[in-house]
Design a protein around this motif. Structure first.
Motif, PDB file in Angstrom:
ATOM      1  N   GLY A  91       0.768  -1.132   0.108  1.00 16.57           N
ATOM      2  CA  GLY A  91      -0.243   0.005   0.042  1.00 16.57           C
ATOM      3  C   GLY A  91       0.883   1.397  -0.057  1.00 16.57           C
ATOM      4  N   LEU A  92       1.746   1.243   0.831  1.00 15.43           N
ATOM      5  CA  LEU A  92       2.839   2.212   0.892  1.00 15.43           C
ATOM      6  C   LEU A  92       3.608   2.763  -0.506  1.00 15.43           C
ATOM      7  CD1 LEU A  92       4.321   2.266   4.598  1.00 15.43           C
ATOM      8  CD2 LEU A  92       2.665   3.889   3.317  1.00 15.43           C
ATOM      9  N   ARG A  93       3.830   1.492  -0.880  1.00 16.19           N
ATOM     10  CA  ARG A  93       4.874   1.577  -2.394  1.00 16.19           C
ATOM     11  C   ARG A  93       3.781   2.262  -3.246  1.00 16.19           C
ATOM     12  NH1 ARG A  93       7.175  -3.294  -5.781  1.00 16.19           N
ATOM     13  NH2 ARG A  93       8.999  -2.555  -6.610  1.00 16.19           N
ATOM     14  N   THR A  94       2.537   1.568  -3.505  1.00 25.10           N
ATOM     15  CA  THR A  94       1.486   2.182  -4.416  1.00 25.10           C
ATOM     16  C   THR A  94       1.110   3.781  -4.221  1.00 25.10           C
ATOM     17  OG1 THR A  94       0.563   0.121  -4.699  1.00 25.10           O
ATOM     18  CG2 THR A  94      -0.826   2.123  -5.448  1.00 25.10           C
ATOM     19  N   ALA A  95       1.129   4.253  -2.843  1.00 21.56           N
ATOM     20  CA  ALA A  95       0.631   5.454  -2.400  1.00 21.56           C
ATOM     21  C   ALA A  95       1.776   6.363  -2.516  1.00 21.56           C
ATOM     22  CB  ALA A  95       0.026   5.258  -1.206  1.00 21.56           C
ATOM     23  N   LEU A  96       2.909   6.201  -2.387  1.00 21.87           N
ATOM     24  CA  LEU A  96       4.117   7.102  -2.391  1.00 21.87           C
ATOM     25  C   LEU A  96       4.518   7.436  -3.705  1.00 21.87           C
ATOM     26  CD1 LEU A  96       6.224   5.671   0.470  1.00 21.87           C
ATOM     27  CD2 LEU A  96       5.395   7.881   0.346  1.00 21.87           C
ATOM     28  N   TYR A  97       4.529   6.521  -4.573  1.00 24.63           N
ATOM     29  CA  TYR A  97       4.892   6.502  -5.964  1.00 24.63           C
ATOM     30  C   TYR A  97       4.358   7.852  -6.649  1.00 24.63           C
ATOM     31  CZ  TYR A  97       6.010   5.914 -10.988  1.00 24.63           C
ATOM     32  OH  TYR A  97       6.206   5.827 -12.251  1.00 24.63           O
ATOM     33  N   PRO A  98       2.950   8.060  -6.796  1.00 20.39           N
ATOM     34  CA  PRO A  98       2.469   9.101  -7.531  1.00 20.39           C
ATOM     35  C   PRO A  98       2.879  10.394  -6.976  1.00 20.39           C
ATOM     36  CG  PRO A  98       0.763   7.492  -6.981  1.00 20.39           C
ATOM     37  CD  PRO A  98       2.006   7.272  -6.178  1.00 20.39           C
ATOM     38  N   ARG A  99       3.242  10.749  -5.675  1.00 22.31           N
ATOM     39  CA  ARG A  99       3.792  11.819  -4.946  1.00 22.31           C
ATOM     40  C   ARG A  99       5.165  12.238  -5.483  1.00 22.31           C
ATOM     41  NH1 ARG A  99      -0.443  14.516  -2.491  1.00 22.31           N
ATOM     42  NH2 ARG A  99      -1.747  13.158  -1.342  1.00 22.31           N
ATOM     43  N   LEU A 100       5.917  11.024  -5.760  1.00 23.94           N
ATOM     44  CA  LEU A 100       7.384  11.325  -5.960  1.00 23.94           C
ATOM     45  C   LEU A 100       7.691  11.338  -7.700  1.00 23.94           C
ATOM     46  CD1 LEU A 100       8.749   8.634  -3.559  1.00 23.94           C
ATOM     47  CD2 LEU A 100       8.631  11.252  -3.281  1.00 23.94           C
ATOM     48  N   ALA A 101       6.633  10.798  -8.377  1.00 21.55           N
ATOM     49  CA  ALA A 101       7.014  10.558  -9.789  1.00 21.55           C
ATOM     50  C   ALA A 101       6.917  12.199 -10.428  1.00 21.55           C
ATOM     51  CB  ALA A 101       5.716   9.950 -10.685  1.00 21.55           C
ATOM     52  N   PRO A 102       6.151  13.107 -10.006  1.00 24.21           N
ATOM     53  CA  PRO A 102       6.456  14.542 -10.713  1.00 24.21           C
ATOM     54  C   PRO A 102       7.768  15.114 -10.246  1.00 24.21           C
ATOM     55  CG  PRO A 102       4.195  14.427  -9.515  1.00 24.21           C
ATOM     56  CD  PRO A 102       5.000  13.087  -9.218  1.00 24.21           C
ATOM     57  N   ILE A 103       8.262  14.907  -8.980  1.00 25.66           N
ATOM     58  CA  ILE A 103       9.768  15.016  -8.763  1.00 25.66           C
ATOM     59  C   ILE A 103      10.761  14.328  -9.616  1.00 25.66           C
ATOM     60  CG2 ILE A 103      11.334  15.178  -6.730  1.00 25.66           C
ATOM     61  CD1 ILE A 103       8.935  15.260  -4.875  1.00 25.66           C
ATOM     62  N   ALA A 104      10.705  13.093  -9.717  1.00 22.14           N
ATOM     63  CA  ALA A 104      11.493  12.457 -10.465  1.00 22.14           C
ATOM     64  C   ALA A 104      11.540  12.999 -11.823  1.00 22.14           C
ATOM     65  CB  ALA A 104      11.147  11.075 -10.798  1.00 22.14           C
ATOM     66  N   ASN A 105      10.306  13.300 -12.517  1.00 22.17           N
ATOM     67  CA  ASN A 105      10.197  13.888 -13.815  1.00 22.17           C
ATOM     68  C   ASN A 105      10.945  15.287 -13.913  1.00 22.17           C
ATOM     69  OD1 ASN A 105       9.162  11.575 -15.089  1.00 22.17           O
ATOM     70  ND2 ASN A 105       7.146  12.344 -14.585  1.00 22.17           N
ATOM     71  N   ARG A 106      10.663  16.123 -12.933  1.00 28.24           N
ATOM     72  CA  ARG A 106      11.337  17.566 -12.756  1.00 28.24           C
ATOM     73  C   ARG A 106      12.721  17.178 -12.804  1.00 28.24           C
ATOM     74  NH1 ARG A 106       8.686  19.150  -8.632  1.00 28.24           N
ATOM     75  NH2 ARG A 106      10.459  19.168  -7.097  1.00 28.24           N
ATOM     76  N   TRP A 107      13.255  16.438 -11.922  1.00 28.15           N
ATOM     77  CA  TRP A 107      14.609  16.185 -12.116  1.00 28.15           C
ATOM     78  C   TRP A 107      15.465  15.876 -13.001  1.00 28.15           C
ATOM     79  CZ3 TRP A 107      16.276  13.472  -6.903  1.00 28.15           C
ATOM     80  CH2 TRP A 107      16.212  13.910  -5.774  1.00 28.15           C
ATOM     81  N   ASN A 108      14.330  14.977 -13.900  1.00 34.33           N
ATOM     82  CA  ASN A 108      15.174  14.366 -15.066  1.00 34.33           C
ATOM     83  C   ASN A 108      15.083  15.712 -16.339  1.00 34.33           C
ATOM     84  OD1 ASN A 108      15.745  11.822 -14.352  1.00 34.33           O
ATOM     85  ND2 ASN A 108      14.293  11.084 -15.550  1.00 34.33           N
TER      86      ASN A 108
END
Length: 248
Positions: A91-108
């Protein structure tokens, strides 16, 4: 539902979503941009921490058991969970990912990297599996006195999500001493910078897996990140790691 680690009256995924939503993700994202890490206080309750740590001796929950000293990783051991993951970890893996994906995309984008991550974790896992990365990577780590984890990066294949999460399951000062979570950052033509991230039981740290962008006078540049754990002086320390990409 595995009642041993998710004794809830609603699905663990719903519990995880509610917990994640209560944090200030604008502030957490700013911390990640500035420092390459940020802490989330009290992500798990003490009862949940103890229940997850209690899984460690039970091999039926895991796909492999690694002794660090055999591979030159340090001293200590950890076990990789197998699918299906325990409910609260999934549950945490699924819930955390959408919060972090925009940050990861911004970094890239800042690093001129064309890789972009989908909004949902299921879609990212599908890409991992299509690339032959099929083995789950969430893990449970155990340290006893004298153990430590060398500085490293958790890269398991061509696809790697640039952020990961570690949750401390034991209470410093009561369950163990020493064993601090350590990050190092290597900037071009500079000495490495080290940072210790203080955590209490149930706290999580989000941190860069490999590289992150840093703003310079001539624009953004890439820095190399590693993480590890300092020598445990007494007691026993358990941590659960949530890595978002799967392994070959």
């Amino acid at each position: 539902m595995n009642s041993a680690i998710a004794p809830f009256h609603e699905p663990a995924s719903a519990v995880a979503q509610k917990r994640i939503s209560r944090y200030d993700w604008v502030s957490l994202g700013a911390d990640l941009d500035q420092h390459g890490s940020t802490a989330i206080e009290k992500l798990l309750t003490p009862e949940e921490c103890r229940a997850i740590a209690a899984l460690y001796p039970h091999e039926e929950h895991f796909r492999s058991h690694v002794h660090m000293a055999r591979h030159g990783f340090g001293k200590g051991e950890y076990r990789y969970f197998k699918y299906p993951l325990p409910d609260i970890i999934a549950g945490l893996r699924t819930a955390l990912y959408p919060r972090l994906a925009p940050i990861a995309n911004r970094w890239n984008e800042r690093l001129n990297d064309d890789t972009r991550y989908p909004a949902q974790h299921a879609d990212f896992l599908k890409a991992c599996h299509e690339a032959g990365q099929l083995r789950p990577t969430p893990l449970l780590l155990q340290y006893v006195p004298g153990d430590f984890n060398c500085l490293h990066q958790d890269l398991y294949g061509d696809l790697a999500f640039p952020l990961q999460v570690a949750i401390l399951l034991s209470e410093p000062g009561r369950d163990f001493t020493g064993g601090e979570f350590v990050l190092t950052e290597q900037r071009p033509r500079m000495q490495s910078r080290a940072e210790v991230v203080p955590l209490r039981q149930g706290d999580a740290v989000i941190f860069a897996v490999h590289n992150r962008p840093v703003a310079g006078t001539r624009g953004d540049y890439r820095v190399n990140m590693r993480h590890g754990v300092s020598r445990l002086r007494s007691g026993i320390r358990h941590t659960v790691g949530i890595i978002f990409h799967d392994a070959k």
